[in-house]
Design an enzyme around this catalytic site. Structure first.
Site, PDB file in Angstrom:
ATOM      1  N   LYS A  25      10.424 -20.262 -30.003  1.00 32.84           N
ATOM      2  CA  LYS A  25       9.860 -19.198 -29.164  1.00 32.84           C
ATOM      3  C   LYS A  25       8.689 -18.611 -29.953  1.00 32.84           C
ATOM      4  CE  LYS A  25      10.042 -16.541 -25.503  1.00 32.84           C
ATOM      5  NZ  LYS A  25       9.688 -17.030 -24.171  1.00 32.84           N
ATOM      6  N   ASP A  61      12.505 -21.204 -23.309  1.00 27.82           N
ATOM      7  CA  ASP A  61      12.728 -20.938 -21.877  1.00 27.82           C
ATOM      8  C   ASP A  61      12.292 -22.146 -21.043  1.00 27.82           C
ATOM      9  OD1 ASP A  61      10.285 -20.232 -22.961  1.00 27.82           O
ATOM     10  OD2 ASP A  61       9.928 -18.531 -21.633  1.00 27.82           O
ATOM     11  N   ASP A  75      24.968 -26.664 -24.824  1.00 24.74           N
ATOM     12  CA  ASP A  75      25.963 -26.520 -23.751  1.00 24.74           C
ATOM     13  C   ASP A  75      25.353 -26.894 -22.405  1.00 24.74           C
ATOM     14  OD1 ASP A  75      28.021 -25.746 -25.372  1.00 24.74           O
ATOM     15  OD2 ASP A  75      28.489 -23.920 -24.264  1.00 24.74           O
ATOM     16  N   ASP A  77      22.665 -23.471 -29.644  1.00 17.15           N
ATOM     17  CA  ASP A  77      23.983 -23.157 -29.088  1.00 17.15           C
ATOM     18  C   ASP A  77      23.915 -23.205 -27.563  1.00 17.15           C
ATOM     19  OD1 ASP A  77      26.548 -22.300 -28.833  1.00 17.15           O
ATOM     20  OD2 ASP A  77      26.281 -20.337 -29.754  1.00 17.15           O
ATOM     21  N   TYR A 106      22.835 -15.734 -36.372  1.00 18.20           N
ATOM     22  CA  TYR A 106      24.283 -15.742 -36.554  1.00 18.20           C
ATOM     23  C   TYR A 106      24.677 -15.338 -37.972  1.00 18.20           C
ATOM     24  CZ  TYR A 106      24.731 -18.188 -32.082  1.00 18.20           C
ATOM     25  OH  TYR A 106      24.684 -18.531 -30.752  1.00 18.20           O
TER      26      TYR A 106
END
Ligand code: NAD
Length: 356
Positions: A190, A222, A250, A246, A135
């Site tokens: 990851k 994942d 959620d 992020d 970001y």
């Protein structure tokens, strides 16, 4: 204690008004000062985070934030879009540690899309690094591709980036938090593919040596996305980077039935923080008086606990929220048969009444 109140856009002003009502009913006097942010600030001052709003946020002891974003601002250049306000506040105030608890209240188990036995009693804490990663990484931009297969085509690129100190400081936050809970940290990365994640994992292992009483595990992002719906109660504290956090936070929010129930805190190294609901500005329901204010009210409880050191008051608010749920009061997002549908204002009033 000075609190900057930044209601923002969409349902922001409606839900923040309820949270302010709850704060004012506690007894102690707070010095509340309101300023525009997001699209509302752009309309008045031509920028989503005007200098006066940023100055207020800097001088305050804590910030109560609603939400930003509105369809009518979707066509603005990226740097003027409402969402830049929240990114700017995180960056300018060095709010690097985002706490997002995902708690499934007994009374709301039926509102979850998961089976009650999987989600009932869920209480996990996702800690997301907020100041780094893709970001904020540089360089980023749009250019002409040099790849043989796509030569001459437009391409866009972003930089995923973490430095060792950035990972270390969020690691310490996560291990400290785990010490106050079940002493388990799951670090999500990851590392099988990304250099950034390999460094992340290496640093997490190093930080863990300072916390021999806390168990550290690692999981690829994942797999974490799968395990969160398969066996969410196996987690306690999850620590991860900005991008993965992020998405996972959620996902975790929805396990609990409604995003309208979940508070969040974004803290700097001195525990000064910005407190906001986990959801956005919900333009689809703005102005209808039906938004759930409980996430914002619970964010006030987090503010009292983390930034203002008022633990009793924080508990009182959380207990009051439990009480209104036990009374069967529901905004439309958490309504089920046999409960009583209430408006945003009625829910705020009920929490105030339950506090007394
Ligand atoms: P959203 O969270 O605003 O809404 C998603 C869905 O959840 C909608 O159907 C909405 O009606 C519902 N919802 C959200 N909060 C609710 C509440 N308190 N009570 C009842 N229902 C609620 O996400 P979105 O639709 O993807 O984004 C809308 C805008 O919010 C966009 O402009 C986005 O950029 C912005 N946004 C802002 C923040 C922030 O301010 N921190 C975070 C996320 C999204």
């Amino acid at each position: 204690m000075k609190i900057a109140v930044l209601p923002g856009d969409g349902i922001g002003p409606e839900i923040v008004a309820q949270a302010v009502k709850v704060l004012n009913s506690l007894g102690p006097k707070f010095d509340l000062e309101t300023a525009p942010v997001g699209g509302a600030a752009y309309d008045i001052a031509g920028h989503p985070l005007p200098p006066a709003t940023l100055a207020l946020a800097k001088e305050a002891d804590a910030i109560l934030f609603g939400a930003v974003g509105d369809w009518k601002h979707d066509t603005l250049p990226r740097e003027l879009r409402p969402e830049q306000a929240i990114l700017g506040l995180r960056k300018h105030l060095e709010l690097f540690a985002n706490f997002r608890p995902a708690i499934c209240y007994d009374q709301l188990t039926a509102a979850s899309s998961l089976k009650p036995e999987i989600v009932g009693g869920l209480d996990i804490l996702i800690i997301r690094e907020l100041n780094g990663d893709i970001y904020f990484g540089q360089p980023r931009g749009v250019r002409t591709s040099e790849l043989p297969l796509f030569k001459g085509a437009r391409e866009a690129y972003d930089m995923m980036h973490y430095s060792e100190p950035e990972v270390e400081r969020i690691g310490h936050v996560a291990f400290d938090a785990a010490r106050k809970r079940s002493k388990k940290v799951c670090s999500v990365d990851k590392a099988n593919v990304l250099e950034t994640s390999q460094l992340w994992r290496e640093v997490m292992i190093r930080v863990s040596k300072d916390y021999p009483d806390v168990e550290l595990s690692h999981m690829y992002v994942d797999n974490a996305a799968m395990q969160l719906v398969k066996e969410p109660k196996a987690f306690d504290v999850v620590v991860t980077g900005n991008l993965f956090g992020d998405i996972l936070s959620d996902e975790a929010a929805m396990l609990t039935g409604s995003i309208g129930m979940l508070p969040s805190a974004s803290l700097d190294k001195n525990n000064k923080g910005l407190y906001e609901p986990s959801h956005g500005s919900a333009p689809d329901i703005a102005g209808k008086g039906i938004a759930n204010p409980l996430a914002t009210i619970l964010s006030v409880a987090m503010m009292l606990r983390y930034s203002l050191g008022m633990l009793d008051e924080a508990h009182r608010i959380e207990a009051a929220v439990q009480k209104v749920l036990a009374q069967g009061l529901r905004t439309v997002d958490i309504y089920t048969d046999g409960t009583t549908k209430v408006s945003t204002v009625q829910m705020g009033d009920a929490v105030v009444a339950a506090l007394s």
